[in-house]
Design an enzyme around this catalytic site. Structure first.
Site, PDB file in Angstrom:
ATOM      1  N   LYS A 107       0.828  -1.214   0.007  1.00 52.25           N
ATOM      2  CA  LYS A 107      -0.044   0.049  -0.029  1.00 52.25           C
ATOM      3  C   LYS A 107       0.849   1.373  -0.044  1.00 52.25           C
ATOM      4  CE  LYS A 107      -4.198  -1.886   1.930  1.00 52.25           C
ATOM      5  NZ  LYS A 107      -5.243  -1.775   2.861  1.00 52.25           N
ATOM      6  N   ASP A 142      -9.991   2.708   1.474  1.00 55.99           N
ATOM      7  CA  ASP A 142     -10.663   2.001   2.611  1.00 55.99           C
ATOM      8  C   ASP A 142     -11.358   2.788   3.576  1.00 55.99           C
ATOM      9  OD1 ASP A 142      -9.236  -0.499   2.308  1.00 55.99           O
ATOM     10  OD2 ASP A 142      -7.361   0.411   3.178  1.00 55.99           O
ATOM     11  N   GLY A 158      -7.020   1.727  17.750  1.00 52.52           N
ATOM     12  CA  GLY A 158      -6.143   1.323  16.714  1.00 52.52           C
ATOM     13  C   GLY A 158      -5.401   2.510  15.900  1.00 52.52           C
TER      14      GLY A 158
HETATM   15  P1  NDP Z   1      -2.255  -2.892  11.199  1.00 50.79           P
HETATM   16  O1  NDP Z   1      -1.146  -4.279  11.468  1.00 50.79           O
HETATM   17  O2  NDP Z   1      -1.818  -1.781  10.283  1.00 50.79           O
HETATM   18  O3  NDP Z   1      -2.640  -2.155  12.570  1.00 50.79           O
HETATM   19  C1  NDP Z   1      -2.896  -3.085  13.810  1.00 50.79           C
HETATM   20  C2  NDP Z   1      -3.627  -2.172  14.815  1.00 50.79           C
HETATM   21  O4  NDP Z   1      -4.365  -2.948  15.699  1.00 50.79           O
HETATM   22  C3  NDP Z   1      -2.695  -1.302  15.533  1.00 50.79           C
HETATM   23  O5  NDP Z   1      -3.057  -0.115  15.781  1.00 50.79           O
HETATM   24  C4  NDP Z   1      -2.209  -2.435  16.744  1.00 50.79           C
HETATM   25  O6  NDP Z   1      -1.784  -1.639  17.930  1.00 50.79           O
HETATM   26  C5  NDP Z   1      -3.657  -3.002  17.131  1.00 50.79           C
HETATM   27  N1  NDP Z   1      -3.658  -4.218  17.782  1.00 50.79           N
HETATM   28  C6  NDP Z   1      -3.385  -5.390  17.229  1.00 50.79           C
HETATM   29  N2  NDP Z   1      -3.516  -6.376  18.168  1.00 50.79           N
HETATM   30  C7  NDP Z   1      -3.880  -5.560  19.275  1.00 50.79           C
HETATM   31  C8  NDP Z   1      -3.928  -5.926  20.667  1.00 50.79           C
HETATM   32  N3  NDP Z   1      -3.765  -7.330  20.972  1.00 50.79           N
HETATM   33  N4  NDP Z   1      -4.217  -5.240  21.632  1.00 50.79           N
HETATM   34  C9  NDP Z   1      -4.005  -3.696  21.216  1.00 50.79           C
HETATM   35  N5  NDP Z   1      -3.946  -3.303  20.124  1.00 50.79           N
HETATM   36  C10 NDP Z   1      -3.671  -4.331  19.140  1.00 50.79           C
HETATM   37  O7  NDP Z   1      -3.415  -3.569  10.694  1.00 50.79           O
HETATM   38  P2  NDP Z   1      -4.452  -2.831   9.688  1.00 50.79           P
HETATM   39  O8  NDP Z   1      -4.861  -1.547  10.014  1.00 50.79           O
HETATM   40  O9  NDP Z   1      -4.248  -3.037   8.299  1.00 50.79           O
HETATM   41  O10 NDP Z   1      -5.754  -3.726   9.895  1.00 50.79           O
HETATM   42  C11 NDP Z   1      -6.612  -3.890  11.195  1.00 50.79           C
HETATM   43  C12 NDP Z   1      -7.786  -4.736  10.687  1.00 50.79           C
HETATM   44  O11 NDP Z   1      -8.637  -3.950   9.915  1.00 50.79           O
HETATM   45  C13 NDP Z   1      -7.555  -6.151  10.315  1.00 50.79           C
HETATM   46  O12 NDP Z   1      -8.580  -6.966  10.921  1.00 50.79           O
HETATM   47  C14 NDP Z   1      -8.109  -6.159   8.984  1.00 50.79           C
HETATM   48  O13 NDP Z   1      -8.579  -7.161   8.439  1.00 50.79           O
HETATM   49  C15 NDP Z   1      -9.152  -4.719   9.200  1.00 50.79           C
HETATM   50  N6  NDP Z   1      -9.488  -4.314   7.721  1.00 50.79           N
HETATM   51  C16 NDP Z   1     -10.879  -4.255   7.529  1.00 50.79           C
HETATM   52  C17 NDP Z   1     -11.275  -3.893   6.297  1.00 50.79           C
HETATM   53  C18 NDP Z   1     -12.768  -3.769   5.835  1.00 50.79           C
HETATM   54  O14 NDP Z   1     -12.981  -3.512   4.721  1.00 50.79           O
HETATM   55  N7  NDP Z   1     -13.520  -4.592   6.578  1.00 50.79           N
HETATM   56  C19 NDP Z   1     -10.135  -3.001   5.259  1.00 50.79           C
HETATM   57  C20 NDP Z   1      -9.002  -2.937   5.965  1.00 50.79           C
HETATM   58  C21 NDP Z   1      -8.493  -3.544   7.114  1.00 50.79           C
HETATM   59  P3  NDP Z   1      -0.221  -1.311  18.096  1.00 50.79           P
HETATM   60  O15 NDP Z   1       0.126  -0.108  17.149  1.00 50.79           O
HETATM   61  O16 NDP Z   1       0.202  -0.873  19.291  1.00 50.79           O
HETATM   62  O17 NDP Z   1       0.660  -2.483  17.449  1.00 50.79           O
END
Ligand code: NDP
Length: 288
Positions: free
Chosen positions: A72, A112, A135
């Site tokens: 991306k 998105d 997030g």
């Molecule tokens: P990233 O890896 O870029 O970001 C993940 C985020 O989740 C970070 O802020 C991370 O925090 C947080 N996180 C993950 N695990 C934990 C935890 N156990 N406790 C607290 N915070 C947590 O992922 P994306 O943003 O690309 O994707 C996030 C979600 O969005 C996914 O499930 C994806 O499938 C979904 N999505 C859905 C779409 C849709 O059309 N429905 C489109 C795009 C994405 P930290 O910064 O602290 O690591």
């Protein structure tokens, strides 16, 4: 009778691992439903092959393509132009190959967050709202910018890692008319009074960890708050179940997925495809 062509218009996706991405199923179902001679080809493209894949798409006359993880940000250096929100977000999930002036021009969009806002609008106009986003990853960033550009007054980012949360809050503050704030994720998070939209934009609750739920004190969520989850698999997350039990209107991740695909299809074909056909296809895939 129109002359028959055996050459379909081509669109598709570049990512790895591509095999987990259901977008091809919903795009092809909607193309067929609309009687469009278009295909969507889901391609496994590792980082070192992205440049060749983009050149291939241009050479084969593709209308455009999606970029998913991990392309991306990397795709931007191969593009001629960025749409406003893609430029603010700093990431592209959709590329349009525009040949209207003769030679191909590659335009990067980020749909998105636009897909999220389109799924939100029927239940809550973002204008004048205070939004809280859990997030600070790619999905959160795109949603924060689009909800802000759609007129929200403030965007509060709650994130486990403070630096990432602060960076998204600062981006909203600097590049959109909304106020961007960071709120540390303390245990049993208390949702600020006056929150109109609460969004889980983390991975928490995603298959196969569907028993997990974001650590939020749901008793602090006002029943007037619209609560959304980006997690699409399973669509009915524990977070949304708890919000519904609190009396809130809820939005699942399928709505964002479908609306984003509808926007992409409009960019590539100029046509409005059927969201109902796409949603039915996804419900079949997820067995609901
Ligand atoms: P990233 O890896 O870029 O970001 C993940 C985020 O989740 C970070 O802020 C991370 O925090 C947080 N996180 C993950 N695990 C934990 C935890 N156990 N406790 C607290 N915070 C947590 O992922 P994306 O943003 O690309 O994707 C996030 C979600 O969005 C996914 O499930 C994806 O499938 C979904 N999505 C859905 C779409 C849709 O059309 N429905 C489109 C795009 C994405 P930290 O910064 O602290 O690591």
């Amino acid at each position: 009778m129109a002359e028959r062509t055996f050459c379909a218009e081509l669109t598709g996706s570049f990512s790895t691992s591509a095999g987990q991405n259901p977008t091809v199923a919903i795009m092809e179902a909607a193309f067929a439903d609309a009687g469009l001679h278009y295909r969507y080809i889901n391609c496994e493209v590792p980082p070192e092959s992205l440049a060749d894949a983009v050149r291939g798409a241009i050479a084969m006359g593709w209308r455009g393509f999606n970029c998913s993880i991990p392309h991306k940000v990397a795709v931007i250096e191969h593009l001629d132009e960025l749409a406003e929100s893609a430029s603010i977000i700093g990431a592209v999930n959709t590329v349009v190959i525009d040949r209207s002036s003769g030679s191909p021009r590659l335009i990067g969009e980020n749909t998105d967050g636009q897909g999220f806002v389109a799924s939100l609008r029927p239940v809550r106009d973002p204008a004048g709202q205070h939004a809280v986003i859990l997030g600070a990853g790619g999905a959160a960033r795109a949603i924060a910018v689009e909800v802000a550009l759609a007129g929200a007054l403030s965007i509060t980012i709650v994130n486990r890692t403070p630096e990432r949360g602060e960076a998204v809050a600062d981006l909203v503050d600097a590049r959109t008319p909304a106020a961007g704030r960071y709120l540390p994720w303390t245990p049993h998070l208390h949702v600020p009074h006056g929150t109109g939209i609460l969004i889980n934009a983390t991975n928490i609750g995603f298959h196969p960890h569907q028993d997990a739920t974001p650590d939020v004190d749901m008793a602090t969520v006002d029943p007037q708050t619209v609560v959304a989850d980006v997690v699409a698999n399973p669509p009915e997350t524990n977070f949304l179940k708890a919000a519904a039990a609190q009396g809130c209107t809820t939005l699942d991740g399928l709505g964002m997925l479908v609306n984003q695909a509808l926007i992409n299809a409009r960019l590539w074909t100029g046509r409005d495809l059927s969201g109902a056909v796409m949603r039915r296809e996804l419900e079949g895939i997820f067995g609901i």
